[in-house]
Design an enzyme around this catalytic site. Structure first.
Site, PDB file in Angstrom:
ATOM      1  CD  GLU A  61      -2.755  -1.416   2.496  1.00  0.00           C
ATOM      2  OE1 GLU A  61      -2.566  -0.699   3.044  1.00  0.00           O
ATOM      3  OE2 GLU A  61      -3.728  -2.186   2.262  1.00  0.00           O
ATOM      4  CD  GLU A 111      -3.760  -6.380   2.614  1.00  0.00           C
ATOM      5  OE1 GLU A 111      -5.002  -5.739   3.383  1.00  0.00           O
ATOM      6  OE2 GLU A 111      -2.652  -6.143   2.391  1.00  0.00           O
TER       7      GLU A 111
END
EC number: 3.2.1.4
Length: 747
Positions: free
Chosen positions: A502, A652
């Site tokens: 991320e 995810e």
């Protein structure tokens, strides 16, 4: 005992979301060879509603074939996508060669593959027609072995000798390779570069090797010539049926050998994909094919994937008796030392792998931190660990290596995720040199802020008392070290590296340049791995030491906000300079249990337009899960890349299906008490439906239930409000999530 509070994987104000995968079962399916000798139609996998198949063309004449075209027709089956050939028609279908696989030398074989649907019928094996389908002999199939042969090459395989996780076909041309214009790179075929003079290149949309680099290898590797010679492949030397014929250079079997026209294979020589091969020990060729699908050794790779975390570090409470405010790196295993009067639950990592495989899992994402690689880091060793002594690691590095090897033995593919710059900073980082203030700095009643930690050597605020300096050079060194694990451990299950989790604090231009350097670093060590690249966010430069100078980042409609790691809006027009068959985009996407986005607002409440997170809660905004709206955002942020032929593996997605009720924090229960429907479950169902329809793979977060905002696939008696003392204990699988994943995978 020191009570261990569940690590919140992300503060609810973080911007994240995720997706899912259209999986393929790995049932061993017998194939049928119809058509004239020289062409084989091979069913490589089949499941309830679909199948994968290949057509193999063997030149059984004495002349070179220059260009080929074959055709076939079904009753009810239909092709949905095809790779390594040009497809035309719509039942009947025709396929012709690409520029690099049109020439077939005498005695040699080429193949192309495709995926299809049965349309409620059975899997068919149609006749293949074409000028190349004449001459030679056809193959036969016995009850316990699968063998094909042509007049130019022969093989003998005893009964029960085929054990493969990816295909049911073993062809006698496994030891024959296409010659001319190719490089046998330590047992794997690649095209030779034309314009690249040294090293590896990328020409005609494929990786290639320069002649000088190819020729520098020791014998018997090097530039493949036009001659052929017999070879004998010893027991356990061929890895799965992907070695059964010559496959495209970018996805060829690592068990191919330089050239031959005949081979002898012993009764135990065709084994599962975790076995050894003729290639460099411990390596397997992972690629993205021209349709954007994952392959291993040239065969489609099912990616029924989940996250299993803990080795990246967790947050201990400030009053922990043994490790106050620590960050131990330890895989959650459902077997804490204090359970059952300190006897433990008896659960092992092998038990969990067995159960996950029984549920369909074929792949796991494994988060780590840079400190995980250090065997001497005290946060990876006793007395800072909580697992029962019967399964306790000696150190985090050893636990990482043991997990990879055990997964390889279980034929579970692994990709490693560098989840943060520090096991203490954790999910907040967003960049390599992250500095506070972090997004949860002012979170009320929260014991796990990390304002005293920084990953930057300079320009830190006064709150910082501990520095875990991290920078690009250390990051690239970590990537090289991880890339070397395949050879070090002798495994063939390391797909690639998710190079940084991320990276929400970078612009696309910044992140693009970084991942290009990451590719070079990984490729120097292991050219068989994929480079897994996450998206960015809607803003950048908040963790760079200038928190008041956030930069907006293009992401399409401003009404559709991406989560951390989701934004790949600019990637299509400005892709990384990485070979397309080595690049795997990996966005993250989540629903309201992680963060309530503005696109979740009820349009009937005009006063809530544009609100999100805490502001939406305070205004008592209703949440409406509208799949049409969600899909518009997904398409803009990453879905469009599928149509461009890129590989996508959602890193995810998931959530707490009971949010904001059971298993939610007290703060969420209070703030969102007016929400009484299963909105997060609705979001997950919408995501699963979208990704299945798009053919996008995804990894569910998470397998283990210690994620405070998502829980896990495994159930737990732990509840942060009503049963906080039950943390770390697992029971069975959540049947709702099982149904979601099985539906998505077609199981």
């Amino acid at each position: 005992m020191g009570h261990v509070t569940s690590p919140s994987k992300r503060y609810p104000a973080s911007f994240k979301r995720a997706g899912s995968i259209l999986g393929v079962s790995i049932a061993l399916a017998a194939f049928s060879n119809v058509a004239a000798a020289g062409c084989e139609y091979v069913v490589t996998n089949s499941w309830g509603s679909g199948f994968t198949a290949a057509i193999r063309i063997t030149n059984s004449t004495s002349s070179v074939i220059n260009g080929w075209n074959v055709s076939w027709q079904y009753n009810s089956n239909r092709v949905t996508n095809l790779w390594n050939a040009n497809l035309s028609g719509s039942n009947p279908y025709s396929a012709s060669n690409l520029s690099w696989n049109g020439t077939i030398q005498p005695g040699q074989t080429v193949e192309f593959g495709f995926q299809g649907v049965t349309n409620s019928g059975t899997v068919e094996s149609p006749t293949v027609n074409g000028a190349a389908c004449t001459g030679g002999t056809s193959s036969s199939v016995s009850s316990s072995s699968v063998v094909s042969s042509s007049s130019s090459s022969r093989s003998s395989v005893s009964s029960s000798s085929v054990v493969s996780s990816s295909s049911s076909v073993v062809s006698s041309s496994s030891s024959s390779v296409v010659s001319g214009g190719q490089c046998n790179w330590y047992g794997t075929l690649y095209p030779l570069c034309v314009s690249t003079t040294s090293g590896w290149g990328y020409e005609n949309n494929r990786s290639c090797i320069s002649p000088s680099t190819c020729s520098a290898q020791p014998a018997p590797y090097g530039i493949v010539g036009g001659s052929s010679s017999p070879s004998s492949i010893s027991s356990s030397s061929v890895r799965s049926s992907s070695s059964s014929s010559v496959v495209p250079p970018s996805s060829s079997s690592s068990s191919s050998v330089p050239s031959s026209s005949s081979s002898s294979v012993s009764s135990s020589s065709v084994v599962s994909s975790s076995s050894s091969s003729v290639s460099v020990p411990g390596t397997g060729v992972f690629r993205v094919n021209t349709q954007g699908n994952l392959t291993k050794d040239g065969q489609l790779l099912p990616a029924r994937c989940g996250n299993w975390f803990g080795l990246e570090g967790r947050h201990e409470p400030s009053n922990d008796a043994d490790n106050p405010s620590g960050a131990p790196m330890e895989l959650y295993a459902g077997n804490m030392w204090w359970v059952n009067n300190s006897q433990g639950s008896g659960r092992t990592i092998q038990q969990t792998m067995t159960e996950l495989k029984q549920q369909g899992i074929t792949m796991l994402r494994l988060p780590i931190a840079p400190q995980t690689l250090d065997a001497n880091d005290p946060q990876g060793r006793s007395p800072n660990l909580k697992n029962h002594q019967s399964i306790r690691q000696s150190n985090a590095r050893q636990a990482l290596e043991d997990f990879i090897k055990l997964a390889d033995q279980n034929d579970i593919q692994i990709f490693i995720d560098i989840h943060s710059c520090s096991n203490y900073v954790g999910w907040r980082a967003g960049r390599l040199d992250a500095r506070p203030p972090y997004v949860d700095a002012n979170r009320v009643g929260y014991d796990f802020t990390r304002e005293e930690y920084s990953c930057s050597a300079t320009n830190n605020p006064s709150s910082v008392t501990r520095i875990h300096a991290y920078d690009k050079q250390k990051w690239l060194a970590n990537l090289r070290e991880i890339a070397g694990l395949s050879a070090k451990l002798g495994v063939s299950n390391l797909i690639g590296i998710d190079v940084f989790n991320e990276p929400y604090d970078y612009t696309w231009a910044e992140w693009k340049g970084m991942v290009e350097e990451a590719y070079q670093a990984i490729n120097e060590v292991n050219p068989n791995m994929l480079i897994i690249v996450e998206g960015i966010s809607a803003n950048a430069n908040t963790q760079d030491g200038t928190p008041d100078t956030s930069v907006p980042v293009p992401h399409g409609s401003t009404d559709l906000n991406p989560n951390w790691g989701e934004n790949l809006y600019e990637a299509g027009a400005n892709p990384p300079n990485i070979p397309k068959d080595r690049l795997l985009f990996s966005p993250h996407t989540y629903g309201p249990s992680v963060f309530v986005q503005r696109q979740f607002m009820d349009p009937a409440q005009t006063e809530c337009a544009g609100l999100e997170g805490d502001e939406a809660a305070q205004a008592r905004c209703r949440i409406v899960i509208n799949p049409t709206v969600l899909e518009q955002g997904w398409e803009e942020h990453f879905g469009y890349l599928r149509e461009l032929g890129y590989g996508i593996l959602i890193g995810e997605f998931g959530g707490n299906m009971d949010w904001p009720g059971a298993k939610s924090s007290q703060a969420d229960r209070n703030a969102w008490s007016h929400i009484t429907t299963n909105v997060d479950q609705q979001w997950q169902q919408a995501a699963a439906s979208y990704f299945k329809r798009k053919g996008i793979n995804a990894c569910y977060w998470s397998m283990n239930p210690e994620s405070a905002d998502t829980m896990g696939w495994y159930l737990t008696p732990w509840d942060p409000v009503t049963a906080n003392d039950m943390w770390g204990q697992w029971t069975g699988f959540d049947p709702r999530k099982t149904q979601l994943l099985h539906n998505m995978w077609g199981l």
